[in-house]
Design an enzyme around this catalytic site. Sequence first.
Site: not given
Ligand code: IMP
Length: 216
Positions: A22-23, A26-27, A83, A169, A204
């Site tokens: 992941t880039h 937060g994740k 994802d 969000y 998650r």
């Molecule tokens: P991706 O999985 O990197 O395509 O992006 C998922 C997107 O969903 C993130 O950039 C957030 O905007 C949103 N998202 C996923 N998990 C969370 C969370 O735990 N809190 C808030 N937003 C989330």
Amino acid sequence: MSGEASSAEKRARLSGRLVAATHNSGKLREIRELMKPYGVNVVSAAELNLAEPEETGSTFRDNAALKAEAAARASGIVALADDSGLCVEALGGAPGIYSARWAGGGKDFGAAMARVERELEALAAPPPWRASFVSVLALAWPDGALETFEGRVDGALVFPPRGTAGFGYDPIFRPDGHDRTFGEMGPEEKHGIPADGSLALSHRARAFQKLSRERL
Ligand code: IMP
């Protein structure tokens, strides 16, 4: 023969180094916190200079798989990708797999949350605005083995956004059974893993509980 080797490796518990594909900082922070008790050394895709693949899948699972598989192939070590996104019932599940894209190149989640509110207003959708966060975690091994684990948390949206914790969000999502949004919760409350084995709160963390039962 390679099939046997691959399933034997697939069954192995995780240890040593793992790349978090992941880039998203937060994740990455959440994945590091989740892995901490297990002594797995989490390196990030950025630290290994791995390219970020384009998310061309049509489901959370497809996108998690393609990110993990690309990182495992490029790094030669086990990769974990997430994802995830916010699915709003009245918007037919949007933004869903496009959750990150709604924030644009500048990753402006204030704008993304305002868009959710605008689209609900345009539909005159009455509250409660039911929504869920979904996360699919994918584990990929360099030999091609793949496993996925899905977690979900249901709740309702609140406007205006509340709280400054977390990311994305979080400030508009109030999980069922709670008065506060994810943006008003500390990291332990949002994605801590309860020591008594009960269900964790965040999508998650719930996906991670499934993964940890089998792989940690
Ligand atoms: P991706 O999985 O990197 O395509 O992006 C998922 C997107 O969903 C993130 O950039 C957030 O905007 C949103 N998202 C996923 N998990 C969370 C969370 O735990 N809190 C808030 N937003 C989330």
